[in-house]
Design an enzyme around this catalytic site. Structure first.
Site, short mmCIF file in Angstrom:
data_model
loop_
_atom_site.label_atom_id
_atom_site.label_comp_id
_atom_site.label_asym_id
_atom_site.label_seq_id
_atom_site.Cartn_x
_atom_site.Cartn_y
_atom_site.Cartn_z
N LYS A 80 -18.61 49.63 5.75
CA LYS A 80 -20.01 50.05 5.58
C LYS A 80 -20.47 50.81 6.82
O LYS A 80 -20.15 50.42 7.96
CB LYS A 80 -20.88 48.80 5.36
CG LYS A 80 -22.32 49.08 4.96
CD LYS A 80 -23.05 47.76 4.72
CE LYS A 80 -24.51 47.96 4.33
NZ LYS A 80 -25.22 46.66 4.16
N SER A 155 -28.08 46.66 0.02
CA SER A 155 -27.90 47.95 0.64
C SER A 155 -26.46 48.45 0.63
O SER A 155 -26.22 49.65 0.79
CB SER A 155 -28.40 47.89 2.08
OG SER A 155 -27.63 46.96 2.84
N SER A 179 -27.36 41.89 0.73
CA SER A 179 -26.71 43.20 0.58
C SER A 179 -25.21 43.18 0.38
O SER A 179 -24.61 44.23 0.16
CB SER A 179 -27.04 44.07 1.78
OG SER A 179 -28.37 44.51 1.68
N1 GLN Z 1 -32.48 44.15 -0.12
C1 GLN Z 1 -32.83 43.41 1.05
C2 GLN Z 1 -33.70 44.25 1.93
O1 GLN Z 1 -34.05 45.31 1.55
C3 GLN Z 1 -31.60 42.95 1.76
C4 GLN Z 1 -31.01 43.97 2.62
C5 GLN Z 1 -29.76 43.53 3.30
O2 GLN Z 1 -29.23 42.45 3.05
N2 GLN Z 1 -29.30 44.35 4.21
O3 GLN Z 1 -34.06 43.86 3.00
#
Ligand code: GLN
Length: 501
Positions: A80, A155, A179
């Protein structure tokens, strides 16, 4: 023989060890796959073909010389783009870091290199890991291999799409609120958020330091266990890194027998708000485990209803502080306004142009929540809720070995469906966020096809430092479901090279 790219990482590793396949062949096959499908999917922001092949040839030579290699040596991986990689562009999905080449490797990347895993490239993501759909990336959306009009989760949608479309057998994700797990659920893959502190955060571009944790994105539970063993371990560069030795996760993933295992179903994460198909697959998964001898009990975690609210105060507070370093002076983009630019004007112009809308929203939210006069009411209260969520976990784990819930409330939604409604977007993580607030580990395993014939996931949570329990129950369920289905869920994926479904 099965096409090499369709094998599990464990099977690739055996084929390499048996000399049936070289790492160079295997790495080339994945690079060809990326060439063939990634124009369409956009899972990768950067492909490091030469470097990957160099690592592959090096591993092949060492194997030929009789060297004892790590189990995953020669098996390629995608990383990532929030993880820094020496000499490879790292953007965290943001325009503000475009063109930046990190001068060092994150600890987990150094571990991958040491273990001989060729790095195929860097995967797309929501900007600074803020989002659940990969739509906030400054570099375009990533498409879900199961349906080109669908989000791949976020994400880490680039990592889940890469693994789900056989562009990579393994990928690294990061999970601050879900994410790794939510993208796994909506792409029919496996994702693990390790115990906080299990995998070093040194070299992750921090969003919320007390919540961030890197972990495996794979197609099988055993592959996740293998990858977790490579990246875990104490790191003096990360002051929150645990001193524990790395357990044998692979053995746990192969245990199978669940007789007497107590599984707690979280009452607050059922019913309302969960799509009927997702709930049905969840119940069927539990029934399979029960039939195999596990004990299913219901548990209540009453403070989980406040977890999302607390998360959206703690996360923006920490993010507003972590992102202050992107000021146009040190990394990537610098925008210089024409009229008598002062340092302050350069910073304002750079941040104005370099950050996207969601990032700005969270920086403003966090700055507000931390400001004098509001700190106690917002940040302080959120921290108290965090303690209550931790207590709920402690009470629940006094009664059961693992907890379970659906991973995400729905299957993959369509692009644009939730972009104008941040709350609707935030709700995707309703079931995953409590684990981050408490630092406990979680796994998402495919539970079957739900609405629109798209994948759904089941999540298991374990007490901190008991990640092995996740591999045990996850591996057992995977085997039970694959028996029932006559193969893996991905075997039922639409032809991934050919157009929309
Ligand atoms: N969707 C969550 C957020 O927007 C989690 C993001 C993540 O785990 N990086 O914060």
């Amino acid at each position: 023989m099965t096409e090499p790219i369709r094998l599990s990482a464990a099977a690739m590793s055996s084929a390499l060890a048996a000399g049936e396949l070289s790492s160079e062949e295997l790495t080339r096959a994945h690079l060809d796959r990326i060439d063939a499908v990634d124009n369409d999917l956009n899972a990768f922001l950067h492909v490091s073909a030469d470097l990957a092949l160099k690592t592959a040839r090096d591993v092949d030579a060492r194997r030929a010389a009789g060297e004892q290699l790590a189990p995953l040596a020669g098996v390629p991986i995608a990383v990532k783009d929030v993880v820094v990689t020496e000499g490879l562009p790292t953007t965290a999905g943001s325009k503000i870091l475009e063109g930046w080449i990190p001068p060092y490797d994150a600890t987990l990347v150094a571990k991958l290199r040491e273990a001989g895993l060729p790095v195929l490239g860097k995967t797309n993501m929501d900007e600074f890991a803020m989002g659940s759909s990969t739509e906030t990336s400054a570099f375009g959306v990533t498409r879900n291999p199961w349906g080109r009009d669908r989000i791949p989760g976020g994400s880490g949608g680039g990592s889940s799409a890469a693994v789900g479309s056989f562009e990579a057998p393994l990928a690294i994700g990061t999970d601050t609120g879900g994410s790794i797990r939510q993208p796994a659920a909506v792409t029919g893959t496996v994702g693990v958020k390790p115990t906080y502190g299990s995998v070093s955060r040194y070299g992750l571009i921090a969003m919320a330091s007390s919540l961030d944790q890197a972990g495996p994105c794979t197609r099988t539970v055993e592959d996740a266990a293998l990858l977790h063993e490579v990246i875990a371990g104490h790191d003096p560069h990360d002051s929150t890194s645990l001193p524990d030795p790395v357990p044998n996760f692979r053995e746990a993933a192969r245990r199978r027998d669940v007789k007497g295992l107590r599984i707690g179903v979280i009452e607050e994460l059922e019913g309302d708000g969960f799509a009927p198909g997702v709930s049905a697959r969840f119940q069927e998964s539990l029934a399979q485990l029960e039939q195999a001898g596990a004990e299913i009990v219901r548990v209540s975690c009453p403070n989980f209803q406040y977890a999302l609210g607390a998360y959206y105060l703690i996360l923006p507070s920490e993010a507003s502080s972590n992102l202050a370093k992107f000021d146009g002076m040190r990394f990537g983009l610098r925008v210089v306004p024409e009229d008598h630019p002062t340092a302050e004007k350069v910073m304002a112009a750079t941040r104005g142009e370099g950050f996207g809308f969601e990032v700005k929203r969270r920086i403003l939210l966090g700055t507000y929540a931390l400001s004098a006069g509001y700190y106690d009411a917002y940040y302080g209260s959120a921290q108290k809720v965090r303690t209550l969520v931790q207590r709920d976990f402690a009470d629940a784990f006094a009664k059961v070995d693992v907890l379970a819930s659906p991973t995400a409330p729905t299957v993959a939604f369509r692009f644009g469906e939730k972009t104008d409604d941040p709350l609707a977007m935030y709700m995707n993580d309703i079931a995953t966020i409590p684990a981050n607030l408490a630092g406990v580990p979680g796994i998402s395993v495919p539970s079957g096809l739900a609405e629109d014939d798209l994948p759904a996931g089941i999540q298991f949570l374990a007490p901190a430092r008991e990640d092995a329990r996740l591999y045990h129950v996850g591996g057992a369920l995977e085997a039970l479901l694959e028996d029932a289905w006559g193969g893996s869920l991905l075997d039922r994926a639409p032809e991934l090279t050919g157009g929309a479904r």
